[in-house]
Design an enzyme around this catalytic site. Sequence first.
Site, PDB file in Angstrom:
ATOM      1  N   ASP A  10       0.561  -0.881  -0.125  1.00 40.44           N
ATOM      2  CA  ASP A  10       0.089   0.225  -0.183  1.00 40.44           C
ATOM      3  C   ASP A  10       1.062   1.489   0.426  1.00 40.44           C
ATOM      4  OD1 ASP A  10      -2.821   1.311   0.795  1.00 40.44           O
ATOM      5  OD2 ASP A  10      -1.454   1.593   2.386  1.00 40.44           O
ATOM      6  N   ALA A  12       0.201   5.027   0.827  1.00 41.36           N
ATOM      7  CA  ALA A  12      -0.169   6.195   2.545  1.00 41.36           C
ATOM      8  C   ALA A  12      -0.289   4.936   3.986  1.00 41.36           C
ATOM      9  CB  ALA A  12      -1.782   7.186   2.321  1.00 41.36           C
ATOM     10  N   ALA A  44     -13.918   9.535   9.013  1.00 43.77           N
ATOM     11  CA  ALA A  44     -13.331   9.433   7.857  1.00 43.77           C
ATOM     12  C   ALA A  44     -12.538   8.645   7.683  1.00 43.77           C
ATOM     13  CB  ALA A  44     -12.870  10.822   8.072  1.00 43.77           C
ATOM     14  N   MET A  48     -10.652   3.842   5.390  1.00 43.38           N
ATOM     15  CA  MET A  48      -9.845   3.231   4.765  1.00 43.38           C
ATOM     16  C   MET A  48     -10.048   2.975   4.001  1.00 43.38           C
ATOM     17  SD  MET A  48      -8.077   6.137   4.222  1.00 43.38           S
ATOM     18  CE  MET A  48      -8.570   7.858   5.106  1.00 43.38           C
ATOM     19  N   LYS A  52     -11.599   6.023  -2.845  1.00 42.56           N
ATOM     20  CA  LYS A  52     -12.453   7.351  -2.752  1.00 42.56           C
ATOM     21  C   LYS A  52     -13.723   6.878  -3.091  1.00 42.56           C
ATOM     22  CE  LYS A  52      -8.266   7.723  -1.212  1.00 42.56           C
ATOM     23  NZ  LYS A  52      -7.866   6.771   0.595  1.00 42.56           N
ATOM     24  N   HIS A  55     -15.509   4.984  -0.723  1.00 40.65           N
ATOM     25  CA  HIS A  55     -15.150   5.682   0.564  1.00 40.65           C
ATOM     26  C   HIS A  55     -15.964   6.493   0.695  1.00 40.65           C
ATOM     27  CE1 HIS A  55     -11.603   6.715   3.869  1.00 40.65           C
ATOM     28  NE2 HIS A  55     -12.909   7.130   4.172  1.00 40.65           N
ATOM     29  N   ARG A 160     -10.623  -2.308  -3.822  1.00 40.05           N
ATOM     30  CA  ARG A 160     -10.138  -2.555  -3.123  1.00 40.05           C
ATOM     31  C   ARG A 160     -12.019  -2.717  -2.126  1.00 40.05           C
ATOM     32  NH1 ARG A 160      -5.894   0.992  -0.647  1.00 40.05           N
ATOM     33  NH2 ARG A 160      -3.901  -0.641  -0.925  1.00 40.05           N
ATOM     34  N   ASP A 186      -2.031  -1.152   6.015  1.00 37.78           N
ATOM     35  CA  ASP A 186      -2.331  -0.894   7.341  1.00 37.78           C
ATOM     36  C   ASP A 186      -3.753  -0.926   7.165  1.00 37.78           C
ATOM     37  OD1 ASP A 186      -2.124   1.718   4.994  1.00 37.78           O
ATOM     38  OD2 ASP A 186      -2.370   2.786   7.032  1.00 37.78           O
TER      39      ASP A 186
END
Length: 269
Positions: A10, A12, A44, A48, A52, A55, A160, A186
């Site tokens: 990944d 970030a 938010a 994650m 987006k 999201h 994802r 993460d």
Amino acid sequence: MKNIEAIILDWAGTVVDYGSVAPTTIFVEAFKQAYDFEISLAEARIPMGMGKWDHIATLGKLESVASRWHSQFGRAMSDSDIDHIYQTFMPLQKAKVADRAMPIPGALEVINRLKQQNIKVGSCSGYPRQVMEVLVSAAADYGYQPDHWIASDDLKAGSRPGPWMALENVNALGIKKVANCIKIDDSAPGIEEGLNAGMWTIGLALSGNAVGLTEQEWQACSAEQKQQLTRQAYQSLYSAGAHFVVDSLADIETVLMEIDAKLSRGERP
């Protein structure tokens, strides 16, 4: 290591942007600018790792957000609302992401050592291509250049927690066995992505979304706070299905050797 062909990373919170700060703060700002609507950083962070647009859609379905949205607008969040927030989000994210492109401590050193062992480095992200093009360029200035990268909107199948971005790395890198790849992330959707692709998975507990603090904020925590946050982060990533969880990318080599030994014994994810 004789068996591991590739790691799929990944971005970030995994290699760059300690605490995965860039995406979360921009979601808060995008909702505010688009509709003068308030969401918290904690809200938010919940989806994650997803693409987006997805999201934002998932945020709109959270009970707390959906209730406030209905109170403010008298209706549920629509696809056109999501589109508007997404379009507001995009330029804000592109402006922010380069500022958070610095590698997480120890990440580049590990990556370079693995490359010296002929282990390939693939990557994928919840960021769309417009944002990734900015981030990839900025990260290269710091010395991070994976062998391949793919964005969340590159594939028709989706992103994802489906397996498609991870498997596209397998295809691009010419990997012989998917089981010889390790997905490192993460976030829960990123771990699920690796599992759905048939890969070993390693969760990163402290450097990214699971804790969600910058390095400076983490260092300012008391020993008791660190212990509690660490316990919660490890539990979250193991609950997502991670085969292994470590603090950060700097700590993966011992786990990789363990996975390599398992592969030698014929074990699979």
